[in-house]
Design a protein around this motif. Structure first.
Motif, PDB file in Angstrom:
ATOM      1  N   ASP A 157      -9.011  -0.738  -8.408  1.00 51.24           N
ATOM      2  CA  ASP A 157      -9.393  -1.611  -9.515  1.00 51.24           C
ATOM      3  C   ASP A 157      -8.928  -3.033  -9.233  1.00 51.24           C
ATOM      4  O   ASP A 157      -7.887  -3.270  -8.628  1.00 51.24           O
ATOM      5  N   MET A 158      -9.705  -3.997  -9.660  1.00 48.72           N
ATOM      6  CA  MET A 158      -9.440  -5.380  -9.313  1.00 48.72           C
ATOM      7  C   MET A 158      -8.293  -5.986 -10.101  1.00 48.72           C
ATOM      8  O   MET A 158      -7.744  -7.016  -9.695  1.00 48.72           O
ATOM      9  N   ALA A 159      -7.877  -5.375 -11.198  1.00 44.69           N
ATOM     10  CA  ALA A 159      -6.709  -5.885 -11.910  1.00 44.69           C
ATOM     11  C   ALA A 159      -5.460  -5.769 -11.045  1.00 44.69           C
ATOM     12  O   ALA A 159      -4.581  -6.629 -11.083  1.00 44.69           O
ATOM     13  N   SER A 160      -5.385  -4.710 -10.244  1.00 39.82           N
ATOM     14  CA  SER A 160      -4.226  -4.534  -9.372  1.00 39.82           C
ATOM     15  C   SER A 160      -4.531  -4.889  -7.925  1.00 39.82           C
ATOM     16  O   SER A 160      -3.613  -5.152  -7.145  1.00 39.82           O
ATOM     17  N   PHE A 161      -5.809  -4.898  -7.532  1.00 39.38           N
ATOM     18  CA  PHE A 161      -6.187  -5.249  -6.170  1.00 39.38           C
ATOM     19  C   PHE A 161      -6.237  -6.763  -5.965  1.00 39.38           C
ATOM     20  O   PHE A 161      -6.009  -7.269  -4.877  1.00 39.38           O
ATOM     21  N   GLY A 162      -6.547  -7.489  -7.030  1.00 37.84           N
ATOM     22  CA  GLY A 162      -6.561  -8.937  -6.960  1.00 37.84           C
ATOM     23  C   GLY A 162      -5.146  -9.504  -6.959  1.00 37.84           C
ATOM     24  O   GLY A 162      -4.160  -8.780  -7.103  1.00 37.84           O
ATOM     25  N   TYR A 163      -5.039 -10.810  -6.811  1.00 40.43           N
ATOM     26  CA  TYR A 163      -3.736 -11.458  -6.779  1.00 40.43           C
ATOM     27  C   TYR A 163      -3.119 -11.516  -8.173  1.00 40.43           C
ATOM     28  O   TYR A 163      -3.809 -11.805  -9.157  1.00 40.43           O
ATOM     29  N   ASN A 164      -1.816 -11.317  -8.226  1.00 36.59           N
ATOM     30  CA  ASN A 164      -1.103 -11.393  -9.500  1.00 36.59           C
ATOM     31  C   ASN A 164      -1.162 -12.804 -10.073  1.00 36.59           C
ATOM     32  O   ASN A 164      -1.215 -13.002 -11.291  1.00 36.59           O
ATOM     33  N   PHE A 165      -1.165 -13.821  -9.184  1.00 34.79           N
ATOM     34  CA  PHE A 165      -1.143 -15.213  -9.634  1.00 34.79           C
ATOM     35  C   PHE A 165      -2.535 -15.772  -9.913  1.00 34.79           C
ATOM     36  O   PHE A 165      -2.669 -16.898 -10.372  1.00 34.79           O
ATOM     37  N   LYS A 166      -3.580 -14.985  -9.601  1.00 33.01           N
ATOM     38  CA  LYS A 166      -4.951 -15.422  -9.891  1.00 33.01           C
ATOM     39  C   LYS A 166      -5.708 -14.246 -10.508  1.00 33.01           C
ATOM     40  O   LYS A 166      -6.304 -13.438  -9.803  1.00 33.01           O
ATOM     41  N   PRO A 167      -5.635 -14.127 -11.831  1.00 38.45           N
ATOM     42  CA  PRO A 167      -6.249 -12.970 -12.497  1.00 38.45           C
ATOM     43  C   PRO A 167      -7.738 -12.833 -12.185  1.00 38.45           C
ATOM     44  O   PRO A 167      -8.463 -13.827 -12.077  1.00 38.45           O
ATOM     45  N   TRP A 168      -8.143 -11.579 -12.027  1.00 34.15           N
ATOM     46  CA  TRP A 168      -9.558 -11.254 -11.824  1.00 34.15           C
ATOM     47  C   TRP A 168     -10.143 -10.949 -13.197  1.00 34.15           C
ATOM     48  O   TRP A 168     -10.010  -9.850 -13.713  1.00 34.15           O
ATOM     49  N   THR A 191      -0.969   2.698   1.505  1.00 35.98           N
ATOM     50  CA  THR A 191      -1.971   3.738   1.713  1.00 35.98           C
ATOM     51  C   THR A 191      -2.242   4.509   0.429  1.00 35.98           C
ATOM     52  O   THR A 191      -3.248   5.208   0.332  1.00 35.98           O
ATOM     53  N   ASN A 192      -1.351   4.396  -0.554  1.00 39.87           N
ATOM     54  CA  ASN A 192      -1.469   5.171  -1.788  1.00 39.87           C
ATOM     55  C   ASN A 192      -1.586   4.295  -3.027  1.00 39.87           C
ATOM     56  O   ASN A 192      -1.375   4.748  -4.138  1.00 39.87           O
ATOM     57  N   ALA A 193      -1.879   3.015  -2.818  1.00 41.97           N
ATOM     58  CA  ALA A 193      -2.012   2.052  -3.913  1.00 41.97           C
ATOM     59  C   ALA A 193      -2.818   0.871  -3.377  1.00 41.97           C
ATOM     60  O   ALA A 193      -3.075   0.780  -2.179  1.00 41.97           O
ATOM     61  N   PRO A 194      -3.210  -0.061  -4.246  1.00 38.42           N
ATOM     62  CA  PRO A 194      -3.951  -1.224  -3.762  1.00 38.42           C
ATOM     63  C   PRO A 194      -3.185  -1.984  -2.683  1.00 38.42           C
ATOM     64  O   PRO A 194      -2.006  -2.296  -2.834  1.00 38.42           O
ATOM     65  N   TRP A 195      -3.881  -2.292  -1.610  1.00 39.63           N
ATOM     66  CA  TRP A 195      -3.291  -2.971  -0.451  1.00 39.63           C
ATOM     67  C   TRP A 195      -2.590  -4.263  -0.849  1.00 39.63           C
ATOM     68  O   TRP A 195      -1.512  -4.597  -0.372  1.00 39.63           O
ATOM     69  N   THR A 196      -3.195  -5.006  -1.752  1.00 35.57           N
ATOM     70  CA  THR A 196      -2.747  -6.359  -2.057  1.00 35.57           C
ATOM     71  C   THR A 196      -1.423  -6.390  -2.803  1.00 35.57           C
ATOM     72  O   THR A 196      -0.774  -7.443  -2.859  1.00 35.57           O
ATOM     73  N   LEU A 197      -0.992  -5.296  -3.383  1.00 38.09           N
ATOM     74  CA  LEU A 197       0.308  -5.271  -4.048  1.00 38.09           C
ATOM     75  C   LEU A 197       1.413  -5.626  -3.056  1.00 38.09           C
ATOM     76  O   LEU A 197       2.371  -6.326  -3.392  1.00 38.09           O
ATOM     77  N   LYS A 198       1.297  -5.113  -1.829  1.00 41.23           N
ATOM     78  CA  LYS A 198       2.299  -5.413  -0.806  1.00 41.23           C
ATOM     79  C   LYS A 198       2.200  -6.877  -0.374  1.00 41.23           C
ATOM     80  O   LYS A 198       3.220  -7.514  -0.070  1.00 41.23           O
ATOM     81  N   CYS A 199       0.987  -7.405  -0.348  1.00 40.46           N
ATOM     82  CA  CYS A 199       0.786  -8.811   0.007  1.00 40.46           C
ATOM     83  C   CYS A 199       1.533  -9.706  -0.971  1.00 40.46           C
ATOM     84  O   CYS A 199       2.189 -10.678  -0.576  1.00 40.46           O
ATOM     85  N   ASP A 200       1.475  -9.386  -2.256  1.00 41.21           N
ATOM     86  CA  ASP A 200       2.113 -10.200  -3.288  1.00 41.21           C
ATOM     87  C   ASP A 200       3.626 -10.216  -3.109  1.00 41.21           C
ATOM     88  O   ASP A 200       4.249 -11.278  -3.014  1.00 41.21           O
ATOM     89  N   ILE A 201       4.241  -9.036  -3.040  1.00 42.01           N
ATOM     90  CA  ILE A 201       5.705  -9.001  -2.942  1.00 42.01           C
ATOM     91  C   ILE A 201       6.168  -9.391  -1.539  1.00 42.01           C
ATOM     92  O   ILE A 201       7.266  -9.915  -1.366  1.00 42.01           O
ATOM     93  N   GLY A 202       5.311  -9.184  -0.540  1.00 43.04           N
ATOM     94  CA  GLY A 202       5.645  -9.614   0.813  1.00 43.04           C
ATOM     95  C   GLY A 202       5.719 -11.129   0.906  1.00 43.04           C
ATOM     96  O   GLY A 202       6.638 -11.692   1.511  1.00 43.04           O
ATOM     97  N   GLY A 203       4.741 -11.813   0.309  1.00 44.16           N
ATOM     98  CA  GLY A 203       4.748 -13.268   0.310  1.00 44.16           C
ATOM     99  C   GLY A 203       5.959 -13.824  -0.426  1.00 44.16           C
ATOM    100  O   GLY A 203       6.566 -14.821   0.008  1.00 44.16           O
ATOM    101  N   ARG A 204       6.320 -13.186  -1.520  1.00 41.19           N
ATOM    102  CA  ARG A 204       7.489 -13.630  -2.277  1.00 41.19           C
ATOM    103  C   ARG A 204       8.769 -13.408  -1.476  1.00 41.19           C
ATOM    104  O   ARG A 204       9.694 -14.233  -1.529  1.00 41.19           O
ATOM    105  N   TYR A 205       8.812 -12.313  -0.717  1.00 43.98           N
ATOM    106  CA  TYR A 205       9.995 -12.057   0.106  1.00 43.98           C
ATOM    107  C   TYR A 205      10.144 -13.108   1.200  1.00 43.98           C
ATOM    108  O   TYR A 205      11.253 -13.583   1.477  1.00 43.98           O
ATOM    109  N   ILE A 206       9.035 -13.482   1.835  1.00 46.11           N
ATOM    110  CA  ILE A 206       9.095 -14.506   2.879  1.00 46.11           C
ATOM    111  C   ILE A 206       9.668 -15.796   2.315  1.00 46.11           C
ATOM    112  O   ILE A 206      10.491 -16.469   2.956  1.00 46.11           O
TER     113      ILE A 206
END
Length: 500
Positions: free
Chosen positions: A59-70, A388-403
Motif C-alpha cells: 500500500d502506498m501509505a507505507s510504501f511512499g515516503y513518510n515525509f511526502k504523503p501519498w 522482504t516482509n514489509a514495504p521496501w521504502t520503510l528501510k529507506c526512511d529510517i536508513g536515511g535518518r540513520y546516515i
C-alpha cells in the motif's frame, strides 16, 4: 582526467536513492552531493519495468515516503505513478540537478591515505570513462541485475514460432490482442500480468510449477476516504500509514507463530475468492505463508479473471517447447502465440559494484552486515536494502535518518572515517536472507553478505526493532570505530582488511 569531489555520492536515483538523498539534503544542506544513475531517468525499478499492469505490491501509505504523503484513495499504485512520484520528490528537494544520468559504475576503491573513495563509471552512450571521489559512499542500487532477469533455458525453445518475452524487457509495441498467451510463473509479476493481459488477449494461461499465496485486498482505502471528510489530510495519512504497518507486521508475526493455522486461513481465503469450481491443487502452496512474499491482487482482480474464464491455471512441469506452444511433462500441450517468462529476477547486490580497499577486492559474501546498513570493516560506506516482509521504502526512511545521525556523530568526534568492527567474533556463516525462501534469493545465497548471531550484526527484518536501533539508539555503540584525519598516515591506524 579531472575528477569531481563530493562529500557524499549516492548510487541510484530510484525510491531508495532519492528518499535517502532527501533526508541528507535537508539535514546537511551544505554537504556536496552527487547521485549517480545508470538509466536516463529517475525511478529505478519503476522506470525499468513497463509490463502490463505494473504496480506496487504494498500500500502506498507505507510504501511512499513518510515525509511526502501519498494522497490518493487508491491503495496500490501504478508503476508510472510511482515513477512520477520519485521525480516530483526530487524536484521538491532540489535534487534533480545533482543527478548524473547514464553512468554504469564499475568499481569503487577506498584510499586509506587520502581517506576517500574513487568511483569509476562508464558513460554508456559515449563509452567515456569518468571518475569521481567522495568522502562517503551510499549505495542505493537495489538488489537485482538491470541487464538481465532470471531466464532458464527451455528445451526446444528455438523451435517456437511465436514470441518469447521476459517482463523485465517488455517490448513497447507488443500486440497481444486476441492472442493465446502462456505466462510461466506464479510470483507477483505473473499475478499482475495475467489479469492485465486478459483484458485484450484471446486467452491467458498461467503455467506454474508450484502455487503461491495470493491475497485479495481492497484497491481503495475506504477508511481514509471517510476520515478525510472530518480530519486534516496529513493526519489521516499518518493514521493510515501506522495502521497499515501494524497490519502487515501482525500478519507476518501470525504466520511465523501459527504457520499451520495461517496456512488454512490463506488457502480458505483463496478458495472463497476463486469459487467452488476450481481445483484447489492450484492454490495449495508447499511452503508456509511468508516463507516467500505474499502476492497481492487488488480488488481480487486475479481471481475475477479466472472466474470470468478469460484465464486459467495449469500446474505442471515443462518438458519442451514446440512450434506452437509448450508440451508439459504430463503430455498436455498449451498452444500459444506469445510466451511470457515471468521466471524471476537475477539477484545482483549493490548494482554489481566491485568494492576495493586500497586496491584489494572486498570479499562481500564473507563480510557481515552491520545494522542492515553498513558492512563489516568497510569504511565510510552504507547501503540501503529494504524489507522482504514489509514495504521496501520503510528501510529507506529510517536508513536515511540513520546516515544523518552518523554524520552528526562523526562531526561531534571530529572523525572523518567510520567503520563497523567485529571485536568479539559474531560470525556464524549464516547468510543475511537465509530465512527467506524464494527461488531468486536461494539462487544468490553465495553472493549474499553474512549476518552475526546477535546485536547489530543480526538481520531482523523487523521495522519496529530497526527503527529503534537506527533512529533512537546511540550511534556510538562500541562497534563503530572512528578515525580522525591525522590518524590516516600514522602507524597507529588500524590497517584495512579487504577480506574476511
Amino acid at each position: 582526467m579531472t575528477m569531481q569531489h563530493f562529500d557524499l555520492i549516492i548510487i541510484g536515483a530510484g525510491l531508495s536513492g532519492i528518499g535517502s538523498a532527501c533526508h541528507i539534503a535537508r539535514e546537511y544542506p551544505n554537504k556536496t552531493l552527487a547521485i549517480l544513475e545508470r538509466r536516463d531517468n529517475m525511478g529505478g525499478t519503476w522506470d525499468l519495468f513497463r509490463y502490463p499492469g505494473i504496480r506496487s505490491d504494498s500500500d502506498m501509505a507505507s510504501f511512499g515516503y513518510n515525509f511526502k504523503p501519498w494522497y490518493s484513495d487508491q491503495v496500490l499504485a501504478k508503476g508510472g505513478d510511482i515513477r512520477n512520484y520519485v521525480a516530483e520528490t526530487a524536484r521538491e528537494f532540489n535534487l534533480h540537478d545533482k543527478v548524473h544520468f547514464g553512468l554504469h559504475i564499475t568499481s569503487a576503491d577506498w584510499s586509506s591515505e587520502d581517506q576517500r573513495w574513487t568511483v569509476t563509471a562508464t558513460h554508456e552512450k559515449s563509452g567515456e570513462t569518468r571518475q569521481f571521489t567522495c568522502s562517503f559512499l551510499l549505495n542505493c542500487a537495489g538488489y537485482y541485475n538491470f541487464d538481465q532477469g532470471y531466464r532458464p533455458t527451455f528445451d526446444g525453445e528455438e523451435n517456437f514460432k511465436g514470441e518469447i518475452v521476459h517482463p523485465q524487457f517488455w517490448p513497447e509495441a507488443l500486440d497481444y490482442s486476441g492472442k493465446k498467451v502462456v505466462v510461466i510463473g506464479s510470483g507477483a509479476t505473473a499475478i499482475t500480468v495475467v489479469p492485465a493481459m486478459a483484458e485484450k488477449a484471446g486467452h491467458v494461461t498461467m503455467l506454474q510449477r508450484s502455487p503461491s499465496y495470493i491475497m485479495a485486498m481492497p484497491d481503495t482505502d475506504k477508511i481514509s476516504m471517510v476520515l478525510n471528510k472530518f480530519l486534516p489530510k496529513k493526519l489521516v495519512f499518518k493514521m493510515a500509514r501506522k495502521r497499515n504497518i501494524l497490519f502487515q507486521r501482525g500478519l507476518y508475526l501470525a504466520c511465523e507463530r501459527w504457520p499451520e493455522t495461517m496456512r488454512k486461513v490463506m488457502v480458505g481465503h483463496m478458495r472463497r475468492q476463486v469459487g467452488p469450481n476450481v481445483d484447489m491443487r492450484h492454490f495449495s502452496p508447499a511452503y508456509n505463508p511468508w516463507e516467500q512474499r505474499l502476492c497481492a491482487a487488488p480488488d481480487g482482480d486475479f481471481f475475477k479473471t479466472l472466474r470470468s474464464g478469460k484465464a486459467d491455471i495449469v500446474t505442471d512441469h515443462i518438458d519442451h517447447f514446440s512450434e506452437t506452444g509448450i508440451v508439459l511433462k504430463s503430455g498436455q500441450t498449451l498452444d500459444a502465440d506469445i510466451i511470457v517468462t515471468a521466471t524471476g529476477l537475477d539477484v545482483q547486490l549493490m548494482g554489481g559494484l566491485e568494492l576495493q580497499l586500497d586496491g584489494k577486492n572486498v570479499d562481500m559474501p564473507n563480510k557481515m552486515t552491520y545494522k542492515g546498513i553498513m558492512m563489516q570493516d568497510v569504511p565510510n560506506y552504507a547501503w540501503i536494502f529494504g524489507y522482504t516482509n514489509a514495504p521496501w521504502t520503510l528501510k529507506c526512511d529510517i536508513g536515511g535518518r540513520y546516515i544523518c545521525r552518523l554524520f552528526k556523530r562523526m562531526d561531534q568526534r571530529g572523525a572523518t572515517v567510520v567503520r563497523p568492527v567485529d571485536r568479539v567474533g559474531h560470525e556464524t556463516g549464516t547468510g543475511m536472507l537465509d530465512q527467506f525462501a524464494p527461488g531468486y534469493i536461494a539462487r544468490a545465497k553465495d553472493r549474499m553478505p553474512r549476518q552475526g548471531r546477535d546485536g547489530p550484526w543480526k538481520v531482523t527484518m523487523h521495522y519496529g526493532k530497526d527503527k529503534k536501533m537506527l533512529v533512537e539508539d546511540p550511534v556510538d555503540d562500541g562497534v563503530l570505530e572512528f578515525e580522525q584525519p591525522q590518524a590516516a598516515n600514522t602507524s597507529h591506524s588500524r590497517p584495512l582488511e579487504a577480506t574476511a
